[in-house]
Design an enzyme around this catalytic site. Structure first.
Site, short mmCIF file in Angstrom:
data_model
loop_
_atom_site.label_atom_id
_atom_site.label_comp_id
_atom_site.label_asym_id
_atom_site.label_seq_id
_atom_site.Cartn_x
_atom_site.Cartn_y
_atom_site.Cartn_z
N PHE A 125 59.38 -74.20 -46.50
CA PHE A 125 60.08 -74.96 -45.48
C PHE A 125 59.34 -74.80 -44.13
CE2 PHE A 125 63.59 -75.76 -42.50
CZ PHE A 125 64.14 -76.91 -43.06
N ASP A 178 63.95 -66.49 -48.63
CA ASP A 178 64.78 -67.43 -47.88
C ASP A 178 65.71 -68.10 -48.89
OD1 ASP A 178 65.88 -69.68 -46.65
OD2 ASP A 178 64.16 -69.92 -45.31
N TYR A 183 75.39 -73.51 -43.72
CA TYR A 183 75.92 -74.86 -43.52
C TYR A 183 75.57 -75.80 -44.67
CZ TYR A 183 71.22 -75.12 -41.41
OH TYR A 183 69.87 -75.02 -41.17
N LYS A 184 74.78 -75.32 -45.64
CA LYS A 184 74.42 -76.16 -46.80
C LYS A 184 75.46 -75.93 -47.91
CE LYS A 184 69.67 -76.35 -45.24
NZ LYS A 184 68.34 -75.75 -45.22
N ARG A 223 66.36 -87.01 -52.39
CA ARG A 223 67.00 -85.80 -52.93
C ARG A 223 68.46 -86.11 -53.24
NH1 ARG A 223 66.05 -80.77 -48.90
NH2 ARG A 223 67.71 -81.88 -47.88
C1 LIG Z 1 67.68 -75.43 -44.01
C2 LIG Z 1 66.60 -74.41 -44.08
C3 LIG Z 1 66.27 -73.63 -42.96
C4 LIG Z 1 66.96 -73.87 -41.65
O1 LIG Z 1 66.70 -72.94 -40.67
P1 LIG Z 1 67.56 -73.01 -39.32
O2 LIG Z 1 67.09 -71.89 -38.52
O3 LIG Z 1 69.01 -72.95 -39.71
O4 LIG Z 1 67.28 -74.33 -38.69
C5 LIG Z 1 65.32 -72.63 -43.10
N1 LIG Z 1 64.69 -72.43 -44.28
C6 LIG Z 1 64.96 -73.19 -45.38
C7 LIG Z 1 64.27 -72.91 -46.67
C8 LIG Z 1 65.91 -74.21 -45.30
O5 LIG Z 1 66.18 -74.97 -46.36
#
Ligand SMILES: *Cc1c(COP(=O)(O)O)cnc(C)c1O
Length: 421
Positions: free
Chosen positions: A130, A207, A232-233, A381
């Protein structure tokens, strides 16, 4: 596996027999007619989360004023403990709800580099991790006199443990990867890759953003050192809800994070002159937590605990496999290809399909009442949330995609993606 699942099956039968079907009514469904397949970006709101937030805003804050901190102060650790047991396979005292995923990633990666011997300066990640992960790790490597080494990864099948094994060595301080790939949904082999990192003498930092609340994570069983993730996911705690971090207990004393805020200070309210970090996971806190957000995480976690991660993962895999079979039967003839691993055991909670006109199709889908996510390059997705998505929704979504493409309804939409999320 999943021999009963095929494209011609009647999904209403599965919905009627679904042990999690009752959970849909626990969500706020203002737009119940919309087939929401984007819970892997932002979950629908559970009513209990809304109520917990309202209770802070309308009840506790006006009533308790500053006295509220007598119990709010423990909330990040309490929410962390609940998440540890319900969704992470971690022990109480190992998880803290705090900050954002990006900030937590920075804190833990920097702590790992700071604790590593001078000869170990390399951070290993993969080139399809990511974006925030790649940027944060690049920054940490630079700031700590190190190097970011990226493993080449197929964007549809995910990170290969063998490639990680070839990238690590005596110079490696940290291996940091995403458990579920954000684009393809590919599920990395946490056990094997963690062992690979440990065999090289490195720490591992996972992560869990796309796996927590969707895939049953076993941090302790896999002997994971460090982890971060968002809520939040698939945890459904609301837009921008605070993230979490995990540090295995035996590492607490060895690691120090780079932001020496007062919430990580031992005896915080003594207001001592010098910094002395707490002994537990609280040493990875920074400043005043957002109480409304943390209360939401706790309530969202209770809902997951009630449903149970094994049942959530089971239904998630079934929804995904049903979608995969429908894609093969109805969308492949229309020019789509699967852009996720074919094996359901190697996928997280979403399925990705590829089509040259994916951006236009995703816009037409929204108009047709199906909300997916568009991701470059040329990918759509489809995220499955077992607590509120059903099998009939999956069938209807794929049918509408087939209808859009076979009637060319999508070509009326702009072909150029603007700034999208
Ligand atoms: C959604 C997501 C993030 C988001 O990071 P934020 O600091 O909340 O913006 C980070 N890593 C991965 C793998 C994600 O899917």
């Amino acid at each position: 596996m999943f021999d009963d699942i095929h494209a011609e099956a009647d999904p209403t039968v599965w919905d009627a027999a679904d042990p999690l079907a009752g959970f849909r009514a626990r969500f706020s469904l203002d737009n119940a007619g919309v087939i929401y397949l984007d819970g892997n970006s932002l979950g629908r709101p559970p009513r209990s989360v809304q109520a917990a937030m309202r209770d802070i805003i309308d009840g506790q804050w006006p009533h308790s004023l500053i006295k509220g901190w007598d119990h709010w102060i423990d909330l990040p650790a309490r929410a962390g403990d609940r998440l540890a047991g319900a969704a992470l396979g971690a022990r109480p005292g190992e998880v803290l709800v705090s900050d954002s995923t990006s900030v937590n990633l920075y804190k833990l990666a920097a702590a790992a580099l700071a604790a590593a011997p001078p000869g170990r300066r390399v951070i290993v990640t993969d080139d399809d991790n990511f974006p925030t992960d790649r940027y944060v790790l690049q920054g940490v490597a630079e700031q700590y006199g190190g190097e970011l080494r990226t493993v080449e990864t197929d964007i549809d099948t995910g990170v290969d443990p063998q490639a990680v094994a070839e990238a690590v060595g005596g110079d490696t301080a940290l291996v940091s990867l995403s458990h579920v790939a954000y684009r393809s949904g590919a599920l990395a082999d946490m056990t094997e890759i963690t062992d690979v990192a440990h065999d090289a003498g490195a720490l591992v930092l996972w992560d869990l953003c796309h796996s927590v609340g969707s895939v049953d994570v076993a941090l302790r069983d896999c002997d994971v050192d460090l982890a971060v993730g968002c809520t939040y996911k698939h945890v459904n705690a609301g837009p921008g809800a605070p993230a979490f971090l995990y540090v295995r207990e035996d590492l607490h004393d060895r690691l120090r994070q780079p932001i020496w805020g007062w919430f990580s200070q031992a005896d915080q309210f003594d207001m001592d002159a010098g910094y002395r970090p707490q002994t537990g996971v609280g040493r990875f806190a920074v400043g005043t937590p957002g109480v409304v957000g943390v209360a939401g995480v706790l309530a969202a976690t209770e809902l997951i605990a009630e449903a149970g991660m094994p049942a959530i993962r089971e239904k998630s895999m079934r929804l995904g496999e049903y979608a995969a079979r429908l894609v093969a039967a109805r969308l492949t003839p229309l020019g789509f290809t699967l852009a996720s691993p074919a094996d359901p055991l190697r996928r997280g909670g979403h399925l990705t399909v590829r089509h040259p006109q994916a951006w236009q199709i995703s816009q037409a889908m929204r108009e047709a009442g199906v909300i997916p996510d568009y991701r470059t390059p040329e990918r759509i997705r489809l995220g499955f949330a077992p607590l509120y998505n059903g099998y009939t929704e999956v069938r209807d979504a794929i049918d509408r995609m087939a209808e859009i493409v076979s009637t060319e309804a999508h070509v009326a939409y702009p072909a150029d993606p603007g700034r999208v999320t």
